[in-house]
Design an enzyme around this catalytic site. Structure first.
Site, PDB file in Angstrom:
ATOM      1  N   PHE A 236      82.924  17.289  32.910  1.00 31.02           N
ATOM      2  CA  PHE A 236      82.546  18.075  31.732  1.00 31.02           C
ATOM      3  C   PHE A 236      81.686  19.283  32.088  1.00 31.02           C
ATOM      4  O   PHE A 236      80.888  19.744  31.288  1.00 31.02           O
ATOM      5  CB  PHE A 236      81.834  17.198  30.706  1.00 31.02           C
ATOM      6  CG  PHE A 236      82.599  15.955  30.344  1.00 31.02           C
ATOM      7  CD1 PHE A 236      83.780  16.029  29.641  1.00 31.02           C
ATOM      8  CD2 PHE A 236      82.138  14.709  30.738  1.00 31.02           C
ATOM      9  CE1 PHE A 236      84.500  14.884  29.323  1.00 31.02           C
ATOM     10  CE2 PHE A 236      82.846  13.562  30.434  1.00 31.02           C
ATOM     11  CZ  PHE A 236      84.031  13.645  29.726  1.00 31.02           C
ATOM     12  N   ILE A 462      89.773  15.161  37.262  1.00 33.86           N
ATOM     13  CA  ILE A 462      88.493  14.561  36.883  1.00 33.86           C
ATOM     14  C   ILE A 462      88.666  13.572  35.729  1.00 33.86           C
ATOM     15  O   ILE A 462      87.734  13.306  34.972  1.00 33.86           O
ATOM     16  CB  ILE A 462      87.466  15.645  36.536  1.00 33.86           C
ATOM     17  CG1 ILE A 462      87.915  16.494  35.341  1.00 33.86           C
ATOM     18  CG2 ILE A 462      87.190  16.524  37.734  1.00 33.86           C
ATOM     19  CD1 ILE A 462      86.846  17.465  34.847  1.00 33.86           C
ATOM     20  N   GLY A 463      89.878  13.030  35.626  1.00 36.23           N
ATOM     21  CA  GLY A 463      90.174  12.087  34.563  1.00 36.23           C
ATOM     22  C   GLY A 463      91.009  12.672  33.455  1.00 36.23           C
ATOM     23  O   GLY A 463      91.309  11.996  32.467  1.00 36.23           O
ATOM     24  N   GLY A 505      92.148  25.071  34.930  1.00 38.48           N
ATOM     25  CA  GLY A 505      92.680  24.333  36.067  1.00 38.48           C
ATOM     26  C   GLY A 505      94.191  24.324  36.113  1.00 38.48           C
ATOM     27  O   GLY A 505      94.815  24.852  37.041  1.00 38.48           O
ATOM     28  N   ARG A 582     102.026  26.489  25.832  1.00 40.54           N
ATOM     29  CA  ARG A 582     103.047  25.468  26.066  1.00 40.54           C
ATOM     30  C   ARG A 582     102.366  24.179  26.514  1.00 40.54           C
ATOM     31  O   ARG A 582     101.435  24.199  27.323  1.00 40.54           O
ATOM     32  CB  ARG A 582     104.018  25.951  27.138  1.00 40.54           C
ATOM     33  CG  ARG A 582     105.210  25.046  27.368  1.00 40.54           C
ATOM     34  CD  ARG A 582     106.044  25.590  28.493  1.00 40.54           C
ATOM     35  NE  ARG A 582     107.235  24.805  28.751  1.00 40.54           N
ATOM     36  CZ  ARG A 582     107.984  24.909  29.835  1.00 40.54           C
ATOM     37  NH1 ARG A 582     107.643  25.806  30.779  1.00 40.54           N
ATOM     38  NH2 ARG A 582     109.044  24.167  30.000  1.00 40.54           N
ATOM     39  N   PRO A 586     102.558  16.079  26.138  1.00 41.07           N
ATOM     40  CA  PRO A 586     101.993  15.898  24.794  1.00 41.07           C
ATOM     41  C   PRO A 586     101.048  14.711  24.687  1.00 41.07           C
ATOM     42  O   PRO A 586     100.041  14.785  23.972  1.00 41.07           O
ATOM     43  CB  PRO A 586     103.241  15.696  23.915  1.00 41.07           C
ATOM     44  CG  PRO A 586     104.351  16.325  24.676  1.00 41.07           C
ATOM     45  CD  PRO A 586     104.036  16.121  26.123  1.00 41.07           C
ATOM     46  N   GLY A 655      95.780  26.021  28.191  1.00 37.80           N
ATOM     47  CA  GLY A 655      94.761  25.056  28.587  1.00 37.80           C
ATOM     48  C   GLY A 655      94.045  24.442  27.398  1.00 37.80           C
ATOM     49  O   GLY A 655      93.444  25.157  26.601  1.00 37.80           O
ATOM     50  N   GLY A 657      91.533  21.950  27.502  1.00 39.30           N
ATOM     51  CA  GLY A 657      90.359  21.155  27.828  1.00 39.30           C
ATOM     52  C   GLY A 657      89.131  21.433  26.978  1.00 39.30           C
ATOM     53  O   GLY A 657      88.405  20.515  26.607  1.00 39.30           O
ATOM     54  N   GLU A 658      88.854  22.699  26.655  1.00 31.21           N
ATOM     55  CA  GLU A 658      87.610  23.054  25.978  1.00 31.21           C
ATOM     56  C   GLU A 658      87.778  23.178  24.460  1.00 31.21           C
ATOM     57  O   GLU A 658      86.861  22.871  23.702  1.00 31.21           O
ATOM     58  CB  GLU A 658      87.092  24.406  26.508  1.00 31.21           C
ATOM     59  CG  GLU A 658      87.238  24.624  27.993  1.00 31.21           C
ATOM     60  CD  GLU A 658      86.183  23.927  28.818  1.00 31.21           C
ATOM     61  OE1 GLU A 658      85.204  23.428  28.245  1.00 31.21           O
ATOM     62  OE2 GLU A 658      86.338  23.887  30.048  1.00 31.21           O
TER      63      GLU A 658
END
Length: 693
Positions: A236, A462-463, A505, A582, A586, A655, A657-658
């Site tokens: 994180f 990282i998981g 990433g 894209r 999913p 991306g 992630g955030e």
């Protein structure tokens, strides 16, 4: 069948190993002749060491030695971040000065972990304490402008004139506390020497970047440093930089000529690794009666350590989300005696979106307008400050799809109108964007004699399921079946690659894999003898892209129930719709978004680093005192994505992630206002701030 791996939901390739215990994290990897290090941290927030008594420690069973500022290897004072410059947090055990509470002052090395801990408890450190300052405020006399490494302040139009001409004005301040990453796996590293080569296994988010920092810090060539990170139990943002565990393990192996493992305790993770800074943000909005924005002013201050620079870019979305005649942003820092701050998931945008989107909700309230409609009326055609075109902007689609799924239509926008017995019920929404791009990386693909392909890239999982995503990208790029891909990641020796951070990433690594696959397939057309390897580097391709506005988008809707007698806030529903380009997998993307929304809920209601101004130390440095959402706190969550594609990326990626985390805190805060009629401009929304007489 080949060519359909991207877009297919798959469970993660290492999932069985993780749930069965076969997967080995840093603290699990067996190393011959392994010694263990235990950290001793400062009990004062500012001052200097006057004496260290190691006699009792050296007499403890199993203790090999003690490292402190008197015998520690000297390191390069210029080592630091490519973005923020020299980092004083890397200068461990270099002098007798104490910069903040929890600063490492010694490392005790012993044969076993338990013996190292016992020896550390016997170490006696004497200090001369000096005045410290941990009291943060935007008006602090030490406040100064932040670095401009992420771009200059916005200065579009005449803000004061547009505010004066506005029919309705909001001018409010919003504050957020320091928040910690709280990754499940504490920071740990094992270091050893193989001849002149420094080897390390480390819990981090950037094996190549960490190796480069480590080489600079200890004056070694990059070719003589190798950092691996096969399994990482969460990060994180807290594991993007060179951590104290690896610096101290390296010092110990250099001095004692043994492999040394340093695993931080949970308390040490809180005291010695980075957190998100506190912020104080002033937002000014001016609009005509029809809701058209004339002015957006966003001024933010955040705390930093005197040891290093950082940018918590709270004002970024004020430059990109809404159209206005005048937009002005300012970003200031306040140096204090605190642990150096750094990125935590959705850096800058998480606290920034709370402030801006709370203010937008306040503006809608004063206009008597649907908050969703207000946002719709201020859609920009180009970047509001930059004037650049958007590559793909699906903010409106996120809002309309989220509103439809949530059942927003027909909402009574007046506060404190819904009750269920003694409970007050409210709904709220917020939206945001998050900067997306790609950074140069390299990848090597080898066509093997047995018909398989070995794909090597210094990526890290990282998981998040990065292995599974990259496996799918490689299979489609090489036009082969899933079972013909062998993936190597988590090793700095593979070559330069971006970190797992900033939602960059998979976009960065995927681009490198596509480039290498393209070049390899061209070579294979001539029928060469196998094996054949190709290495790509995407620097030129990425740096030659046209200048455009590139963002992911979200709209989050929340329903809360508030007990005014106890102050308890329960989130009943969270609905989020996200434009993240894209989607590679999913199943995993929904998981990422759901996890991000849970983190946003924690930010809204629970998370805060508490410092004692008298001692200067964090007083809730454990999971008993630092609260975050548990299963009982998590409501029904509906996280999904809208159709989106990034035209300047070879795979159309952005991306996820955030973006799941941002906007959630504002949506919940806006729902609490709708339920109670009381506006909360300070996070977290604790019981004592909600309870009514």
């Amino acid at each position: 069948m080949s060519g359909h791996a991207i877009g297919t939901p798959r469970t993660r390739v290492e999932g069985r190993d993780k749930v069965s215990g076969k997967a080995r994290y840093v603290g699990d990897v067996p190393i011959e002749r392994l010694a263990h290090g235990a950290v001793v941290t400062a009990t004062i927030a500012s001052g200097r060491i006057t004496a260290i008594d190691i006699s009792a420690t050296l007499a403890s069973p199993g203790v090999i030695g003690v490292i402190d500022h008197r015998n520690a290897p000297r390191v390069n004072p210029e080592a630091g971040s490519p973005f923020f410059g020299p980092d004083g947090q890397l200068q461990l055990l270099q002098d007798d000065q104490i910069a903040h509470g929890g600063w490492p002052v010694a490392l005790v090395v012993a044969e076993t972990h338990e013996q190292a801990r016992a020896g550390a408890e016997r170490l006696r450190v004497s200090y001369v304490e000096q005045p410290h300052d941990v009291a943060f405020s935007a008006g602090h006399p030490a406040a100064r402008p932040a670095l401009a490494a992420f771009g200059p302040d916005a200065n579009k139009g005449d803000l004061d004139a547009e505010l004066a001409a506005s029919a309705v004005v909001v001018d409010e301040s919003y504050t957020t506390p320091a928040q910690h990453a709280c990754a499940m796996e504490p920071h740990a590293a094992t270091a050893w020497l193989e001849g002149a080569v420094l080897r390390a296994i480390d819990s981090n988010q950037a094996p190549y970047g960490i190796a480069a920092q480590l080489a600079t810090l200890f004056g070694k060539s990059l070719s003589d440093v190798r950092v691996q990170a096969e399994q990482v139990g969460g990060g994180f943002g807290s594991k993007t930089g060179l951590g104290p565990q690896l610096i101290l393990a390296t010092m110990a192996t250099m001095l004692f000529h043994r492999p040394v493992r340093v695993a931080l305790t949970r308390e040490e993770v809180f005291l010695a690794t980075s957190a998100r800074p506190r912020t104080d943000q002033r937002v000014r909005l001016g609009a005509d009666r029809d809701g058209r924005l004339r002015a957006i002013g966003h001024e933010a201050a955040f705390e930093i350590s005197g040891k290093s620079e950082f940018i918590e870019n709270c004002v970024e979305i004020a430059k990109t989300l809404y159209a206005a005649n005048a937009i002005r942003t300012r970003l200031n820092v306040v140096p204090l005696n605190i642990l150096p701050v750094a990125s935590v998931r959705a850096p800058g945008t998480a606290p920034g979106s709370f402030a801006l989107e709370s203010a937008v909700d306040e503006l809608a309230e004063r206009l008597g307008m649907d908050p969703l409609e207000l946002r719709r009326r201020n859609e920009p055609e180009v970047g509001p400050v930059s004037g650049l075109p958007f590559t793909s902007r699906k903010f409106q689609l996120c809002m309309s799809e989220g509103a439809r799924r949530f059942g927003w239509a027909g909402r009574d926008h007046r506060p404190r109108r819904r009750r269920e017995g003694h409970l007050l019920i409210g709904t709220g929404m917020a939206g945001t964007s998050f900067l997306t791009t790609a950074f140069p990386s390299s990848a090597t693909i080898t066509a093997e004699q047995d018909g398989t392909f070995t794909v090597a890239i210094a990526a890290i999982d990282i998981g998040t399921g990065a292995r599974t995503a990259l496996h799918a990208i490689a299979a489609d790029a090489l036009r082969v079946g899933w079972d013909r891909i062998r993936l190597r990641i988590g090793d700095s020796a593979i070559g330069p690659a971006w970190q797992a951070g900033g939602s960059l990433g998979t976009t960065s690594w995927g681009w490198a894999i596509v480039a290498a696959a393209r070049d390899l397939l061209e070579q294979l057309e001539s029928g060469p003898a196998l094996p054949v390897s190709v290495t790509s580097d995407t620097t030129e391709e990425i740096m030659s892209r046209p200048h455009r506005e590139r963002h992911s988008y979200s709209a989050v809707f929340a329903e809360v129930a508030v007990d005014p007698a106890t102050g308890e806030v329960r989130v009943r529903r969270l609905v989020g719709r996200f434009a993240v380009g894209r989607v590679v997998n999913p199943l995993m993307v929904r998981s990422q978004l759901t996890g991000g929304m849970i983190m946003g809920l924690s930010i809204a209601l629970l998370e805060e680093v508490v410092r004692d101004e008298v001692s200067g130390r964090q007083v809730n440095a454990d999971f008993a005192g630092y609260h975050f959402a548990a299963n009982a706190d998590v409501p029904f969550i509906d996280a999904d994505f809208v159709e989106d594609h990034e035209p300047d990326d070879p795979l159309g990626l952005k991306g996820p992630g955030e973006i799941g985390t941002v906007a959630v805190a504002a949506a919940i805060a806006n729902a609490v206002w709708h339920a109670t009629g009381k506006r909360h401009r300070e996070l977290p929304i604790r019981l004592d701030r909600v309870i009514e007489d």
